[in-house]
Design a protein around this motif. Structure first.
Motif, short mmCIF file in Angstrom:
data_model
loop_
_atom_site.label_atom_id
_atom_site.label_comp_id
_atom_site.label_asym_id
_atom_site.label_seq_id
_atom_site.Cartn_x
_atom_site.Cartn_y
_atom_site.Cartn_z
N VAL A 115 22.46 18.00 17.04
CA VAL A 115 23.62 17.20 17.42
C VAL A 115 23.30 16.33 18.63
CG1 VAL A 115 24.81 18.77 19.03
CG2 VAL A 115 26.14 17.32 17.50
N ARG A 116 22.45 16.81 19.52
CA ARG A 116 22.05 15.99 20.67
C ARG A 116 21.21 14.80 20.22
NH1 ARG A 116 18.88 19.00 24.99
NH2 ARG A 116 18.92 16.90 25.89
N ALA A 117 20.25 15.05 19.34
CA ALA A 117 19.40 13.95 18.85
C ALA A 117 20.22 12.92 18.10
CB ALA A 117 18.30 14.52 17.96
N ALA A 118 21.12 13.39 17.24
CA ALA A 118 21.96 12.46 16.48
C ALA A 118 22.88 11.69 17.41
CB ALA A 118 22.77 13.23 15.45
N GLY A 119 23.42 12.36 18.44
CA GLY A 119 24.30 11.69 19.39
C GLY A 119 23.58 10.62 20.19
N LEU A 120 22.38 10.92 20.63
CA LEU A 120 21.61 9.92 21.40
C LEU A 120 21.24 8.73 20.52
CD1 LEU A 120 19.28 12.26 23.50
CD2 LEU A 120 21.26 10.95 24.31
N ALA A 121 20.89 9.01 19.25
CA ALA A 121 20.58 7.91 18.33
C ALA A 121 21.82 7.05 18.09
CB ALA A 121 20.05 8.47 17.01
N ASN A 133 33.96 25.89 20.53
CA ASN A 133 35.34 25.42 20.62
C ASN A 133 35.45 24.07 19.92
OD1 ASN A 133 37.85 24.23 21.64
ND2 ASN A 133 37.84 25.90 23.12
N VAL A 134 36.48 23.92 19.09
CA VAL A 134 36.63 22.68 18.32
C VAL A 134 36.73 21.45 19.22
CG1 VAL A 134 39.16 22.73 18.20
CG2 VAL A 134 37.86 21.70 16.33
N LEU A 135 37.07 21.66 20.50
CA LEU A 135 37.13 20.53 21.43
C LEU A 135 35.76 19.87 21.60
CD1 LEU A 135 39.51 21.92 24.22
CD2 LEU A 135 40.03 20.21 22.47
N TRP A 136 34.68 20.65 21.47
CA TRP A 136 33.35 20.06 21.55
C TRP A 136 33.11 19.10 20.40
CZ3 TRP A 136 30.45 19.84 25.66
CH2 TRP A 136 30.53 20.83 26.65
N SER A 137 33.53 19.49 19.21
CA SER A 137 33.39 18.59 18.06
C SER A 137 34.24 17.34 18.23
CB SER A 137 33.78 19.32 16.77
OG SER A 137 32.84 20.34 16.46
N LEU A 138 35.44 17.52 18.79
CA LEU A 138 36.31 16.36 19.04
C LEU A 138 35.68 15.42 20.07
CD1 LEU A 138 39.84 18.04 19.18
CD2 LEU A 138 38.87 16.70 17.33
N LEU A 139 35.07 15.99 21.11
CA LEU A 139 34.40 15.16 22.12
C LEU A 139 33.21 14.41 21.51
CD1 LEU A 139 34.45 17.55 25.22
CD2 LEU A 139 35.70 15.39 24.98
N CYS A 140 32.44 15.11 20.66
CA CYS A 140 31.32 14.44 19.99
C CYS A 140 31.81 13.29 19.13
CB CYS A 140 30.56 15.44 19.12
SG CYS A 140 29.64 16.70 20.04
N LEU A 141 32.91 13.51 18.43
CA LEU A 141 33.47 12.47 17.57
C LEU A 141 33.96 11.29 18.40
CD1 LEU A 141 34.18 11.83 14.60
CD2 LEU A 141 36.42 12.85 15.02
N ALA A 142 34.66 11.58 19.50
CA ALA A 142 35.18 10.51 20.34
C ALA A 142 34.06 9.71 21.00
CB ALA A 142 36.11 11.10 21.41
N ALA A 143 32.97 10.41 21.38
CA ALA A 143 31.86 9.73 22.05
C ALA A 143 31.21 8.68 21.17
CB ALA A 143 30.83 10.76 22.50
N ALA A 144 31.32 8.83 19.85
CA ALA A 144 30.69 7.88 18.93
C ALA A 144 31.29 6.49 19.06
CB ALA A 144 30.84 8.38 17.49
N PHE A 145 32.50 6.38 19.60
CA PHE A 145 33.19 5.09 19.68
C PHE A 145 33.23 4.54 21.11
CE2 PHE A 145 34.95 7.48 16.12
CZ PHE A 145 34.78 6.57 15.07
N VAL A 146 32.59 5.24 22.06
CA VAL A 146 32.65 4.82 23.47
C VAL A 146 31.23 4.49 23.95
CG1 VAL A 146 33.29 5.50 25.80
CG2 VAL A 146 34.63 6.31 23.86
N PRO A 147 30.97 3.27 24.41
CA PRO A 147 29.64 2.95 24.94
C PRO A 147 29.25 3.91 26.07
CG PRO A 147 30.94 0.95 24.65
CD PRO A 147 31.87 2.10 24.40
N PHE A 148 28.04 4.42 26.02
CA PHE A 148 27.48 5.39 26.96
C PHE A 148 28.13 6.78 26.86
CE2 PHE A 148 26.87 1.21 28.98
CZ PHE A 148 25.49 1.21 29.12
N GLY A 149 29.13 6.92 25.98
CA GLY A 149 29.80 8.21 25.85
C GLY A 149 28.86 9.31 25.39
N ASN A 150 27.98 8.99 24.44
CA ASN A 150 27.04 10.00 23.94
C ASN A 150 26.08 10.50 25.01
OD1 ASN A 150 27.42 8.16 21.14
ND2 ASN A 150 27.36 10.37 20.86
N PHE A 151 25.71 9.61 25.93
CA PHE A 151 24.76 10.00 26.98
C PHE A 151 25.41 10.94 27.99
CE2 PHE A 151 23.54 5.83 25.33
CZ PHE A 151 22.24 6.08 24.92
#
Length: 490
Positions: free
Chosen positions: A11-17, A70-88
């Motif tokens: 999930v970290r590698a996919a998020g950074l990509a 916690n499902v909040l982690w999945s929600l944060l991962c999902l939200a970060a996909a739409f925010v510049p620099f959010g994944n980092f």
């Protein structure tokens, strides 16, 4: 290999990509398109970014299933996909807590929750793009409306067929058939070249996607302890709410950067991944003997079941009316048209927050009948207030009330359905339940438009119809069922 495929690393590698491709899209490709006249840059980078997003969504699902964090982690991962620099930023937080995340055996329930998420994601990704997609193929207003409505019409029949087949064969074969066929039909959109072909694909899409939800909810109900049915319904409602937030945002953004068929193809890939997991993990969980198949009984029209059906119809009647009336009301007030979308997204966020609270702590002192009437009444009052809301602050307050009502009603009516059925006829009940969902949507969005009143008057009609349902429930239910607390109401 085991360490390389650890869910945290994936999930970290996919998020950074995903974060990197988003920055390239916004910081390089978009300026090249608008400043240098090179639209091909957005097409190429947008396509690559879309495929990375697919991989990222699958990685989030993989992490949720394997880590059960916690499902909040999945929600944060999902939200970060739409925010510049959010994944980092999120990657740093996950790396710091790496030792807290351990792999656990995958509960079958979470896989079925993921299937529920897919089914509603499939639905909600269509909403912002289907009418404009039909128009881009040369469809007139009438044919575009037919293409949009065809899905709901055939979805109704798919729901009914799913209920019957689930009681006879079990949930597993129906879910797998629904996932395989829905994924296949989603890929057919790339072959559509005319309005007639679009209507034909919509006909198939509505029916085959209607197979999934009744079977999935029947499986969840049958494997959940009776005193945990309310919490289970709240968890499934959470996944529906997440799909309602992510689906329109994802399709709206990606369709503008790539194409509508590409958006549907990405959803199809998710469906095929879930199909593989379902075949591996669910097959032995839902085997039916010949005796159980023969025992499939007819529905007994108990009070709880009728209340649940009424809730399904009027919840979606309210949703359909709101989707039709709110943009018109916002426009008449002189606000930007995007405000209505923001308000509807806010309603989804409120509903998800309340779902999570119910899933974690439950409302043990509030039986489902009380939550049902309270939720439906809140939604009805909200409809009455919308037509008289003239400022943004009031609109936000009313939408908050509406979201709270929705979050109370959805788990309550699922719990009532479970209490009013048995394992031998629950599939049929869920088939009718979600068929009424489709019927309510059509009645709310199309029927209310036929009322010869201004928008404020149509809001009042919607609210009054819903209040009439609340009154009928209160008048027909035994007083003890409404007022007495019960652990079974959890």
């Amino acid at each position: 290999m085991r360490e390389l495929l650890h869910p945290v690393k994936v999930v970290r590698a996919a998020g950074l990509a995903d974060g990197t491709s988003l920055l390239v899209l916004l910081g390089i490709a978009m300026p090249l398109k608008y400043a240098a006249g090179m639209p091909m840059a957005v097409t190429i980078v947008g396509t690559i970014h879309g495929y990375i997003v697919i991989f990222y969504l699958l990685a989030i699902l993989y992490a949720q299933l394997c880590l059960q964090w916690n499902v909040l982690w999945s929600l944060l991962c999902l939200a970060a996909a739409f925010v510049p620099f959010g994944n980092f930023v999120l990657d740093r937080a996950i790396r710091r807590r790496r030792h807290q995340f351990e792999i656990r055996p995958i509960p079958v329930k979470w896989l079925v929750y993921a299937v529920v998420f897919f089914a509603f994601l499939d639905l909600f990704t269509q909403l912002p793009v289907m009418s404009t997609y039909a128009s881009s193929l040369g469809a007139g207003a009438a044919v575009a409306g037919l293409a949009v409505g065809m899905y709901s019409m055939t979805n109704l029949f798919g729901n009914l067929a799913s209920g019957i087949w689930t009681d006879r064969r079990g949930a597993y074969p129906v879910v797998t058939a629904g996932l395989a066929l829905t994924s296949g039909v989603l890929l057919l959109y790339s072959l559509v070249a005319s309005p007639a072909a679009l209507v034909a694909v919509r006909f198939l899409h509505g029916f085959v996607s209607g197979l999934i939800v009744p079977a999935a909810f029947t499986f969840l109900a049958n494997v959940t302890e009776k005193d945990r049915q309310g919490s289970q319904s709240a968890v499934s409602g959470t996944f529906v709410g997440i799909a309602a937030i992510a689906g329109p945002a994802y399709s709206g953004i990606m369709a503008s950067r790539t194409s509508v068929p590409f958006v549907f193809a990405t959803v199809a890939v998710l469906g095929l991944g879930l199909l593989l997991l379902t075949v591996i993990f669910l097959r032995k969980q839902d085997a039916r003997s010949k005796e159980e198949r023969r025992a499939g009984g007819r529905l007994v029209w108990r009070r709880e079941l009728l209340q649940s059906f009424a809730g399904a119809f009027f919840l979606m009647f309210s949703q359909g009316a709101l989707a039709y009336l709110l943009p018109l009301h916002v426009q008449a007030l002189g606000f930007d048209s995007r405000i209505s979308g923001t308000l509807l997204s806010m309603f989804g966020l409120i509903a998800v927050a309340v779902f999570i609270v119910q899933a974690r702590v439950g409302f043990r002192r509030l039986p489902p009948a009380m939550r049902f009437t309270a939720g439906l009444a809140m939604m009805a009052v909200s409809q009455l207030l919308f037509g008289h809301s003239t400022s943004m602050a009031v609109l936000v307050a009313v939408m908050t009330l509406y979201g709270l009502g929705f979050a109370l009603l959805f788990p309550a009516m699922n719990t009532l359905l479970i209490h009013g059925t048995t394992e031998t006829n629950r599939g049929q009940a869920y088939g009718w339940f979600y068929a009424l969902f489709s019927a309510g949507t059509v009645a709310g969005s199309s029927g209310i438009g036929l009322v010869p009143l201004p928008v404020a008057g149509q809001f009042i009609v919607t609210g009054c119809v819903m209040l009439a349902c609340v009154a009928a429930v209160l008048l027909t239910a035994p007083r003890a069922k409404i007022l007495a607390g019960s652990d079974q109401g959890n």
